[in-house]
Design an enzyme around this catalytic site. Structure first.
Site, mmCIF file in Angstrom:
data_model
loop_
_atom_site.group_PDB
_atom_site.id
_atom_site.type_symbol
_atom_site.label_atom_id
_atom_site.label_comp_id
_atom_site.label_asym_id
_atom_site.label_seq_id
_atom_site.Cartn_x
_atom_site.Cartn_y
_atom_site.Cartn_z
ATOM 1 N N HIS A 12 45.537 -46.141 37.302
ATOM 2 C CA HIS A 12 44.524 -45.866 38.343
ATOM 3 C C HIS A 12 45.129 -45.703 39.737
ATOM 4 C CE1 HIS A 12 41.266 -46.412 35.567
ATOM 5 N NE2 HIS A 12 41.519 -47.686 35.356
ATOM 6 N N ASP A 47 41.884 -51.052 25.621
ATOM 7 C CA ASP A 47 40.518 -51.466 25.947
ATOM 8 C C ASP A 47 39.449 -50.561 25.332
ATOM 9 O OD1 ASP A 47 41.449 -49.514 27.659
ATOM 10 O OD2 ASP A 47 41.031 -50.632 29.508
HETATM 11 ZN ZN LIG Z 1 41.383 -49.429 31.031
#
Ligand SMILES: [Zn+2]
Length: 312
Positions: A125, A246
């Site tokens: 990110h 995830d």
């Molecule tokens: Zn993630």
């Protein structure tokens, strides 16, 4: 040849506020799973600190200085609502990027066929000059640029199966035709980017959004139909993996329903592709994964396949 496993104790010393899902126990869970007998032949290496010369291939020097200036001597320095710096953050983040640089060096030298970097904080990110989403440095891109600029490769690919879109990786590679970026991710979900229409300046970004509730079959169809053909067509000389776990059914931060078997399948598919196009060269780095037992089992499944294929 075999598989390198690169990590460092400093990656435990980035300690988010209580209750934060991105916690040191994630790494300890993976380390615990990889203590099993079957992993005895991993080549275990301590991650070095990434140098500025490595990081500036992805981030401007002014951003490195800004992070250093914001690093607190004690307590927490909030960067955004879910991203925090504390005294151990910068060393942990530099170990993360340094792990991927070392993995690239080891694979390129032929010391190992592939590598997994178990590091935190994660990286995908982090945008060019913005830390966000628990991330500070674009570890996969730092590794990709190192492969291109220090080892003279002309084309590499980054495959990202973390459940969140790798907005940072996309931002960092948007104008770079040498780096194919292919991502599967849940949409809608944080950070909100990753629509199929986002293609990069050279058409080298491939986004495959998956709907909430999707199971492994939908993920596998996206890999077979979009990701793997795009990677193969790019003819990469190395494949990097942003290996978030995830998208697992038990993960608390998202709503996909993958299992360990899906991560093992995807790893085997990438290994087969890498065998065809780049001598099996794969460098994988941990991104997300927030259910500790699902994370440990998924990472073990991933590394198990890397090891099996690393001998091929
Ligand atoms: Zn993630």
């Amino acid at each position: 040849m075999t598989t390198a496993f690169i990590s460092h104790d400093d990656c435990l010393r980035h300690i988010n506020p209580p209750g934060h899902p991105e916690r040191a126990e994630r790494l300890e869970a993976i380390w615990g799973a990889l203590e099993a007998e079957e992993f005895a032949y991993l080549v275990r290496v301590d991650a070095p600190l990434a140098e500025d010369a490595h990081l500036v291939r992805a981030h401007p020097a002014a951003y490195l200085a800004q992070l250093a200036a914001r690093s607190p001597e004690r307590g927490y320095a909030p960067i955004d609502g879910d991203t925090f710096m504390m005294p151990g953050t910068l060393a942990a983040a530099r170990r993360g990027a340094g792990a991927v640089v070392m993995a690239v060096d080891m694979v390129m030298a032929g010391e190992v066929r592939n590598a997994f970097c178990a590091v935190r904080p994660p990286g995908h990110h982090a945008e060019t000059a913005t830390a966000m989403g628990f991330c500070f440095f674009g570890n996969a891109v730092v590794g990709a640029r190192h492969a291109l600029e220090a080892h003279g490769l002309e084309r590499v690919a980054i495959v990202d199966w973390d459940v969140h879109h790798g907005n940072g990786t996309q931002d960092l590679v948007w104008d770079d035709p040498r780096i194919l970026f292919a991502s599967t991710h849940q949409m809608p979900l944080y950070p909100g980017t990753g629509a199929a229409e986002e293609r990069g300046a050279h058409g080298q970004v491939v986004n495959v959004p998956l709907p909430p509730g999707a199971s492994g079959g939908v993920f596998r169809a996206g890999m077979l139909g979009r990701v793997l053909p795009a990677v193969e067509a790019h003819e990469p000389q190395m494949i990097l993996v942003s290996a978030g776990f995830d998208a697992h059914a038990r993960d608390p931060l998202a709503n996909l329903n993958l299992t360990e078997a899906d991560f093992a399948w995807a790893t085997a598919q990438l290994c087969a592709l890498a065998d065809r196009v780049c001598g099996g060269r794969i460098v994988s780095t941990l991104e997300g994964g927030y259910d500790l037992s699902a994370l440990a089992a998924s990472a073990a499944a991933h590394v198990r396949v890397l090891m099996e294929r690393g001998h091929g």
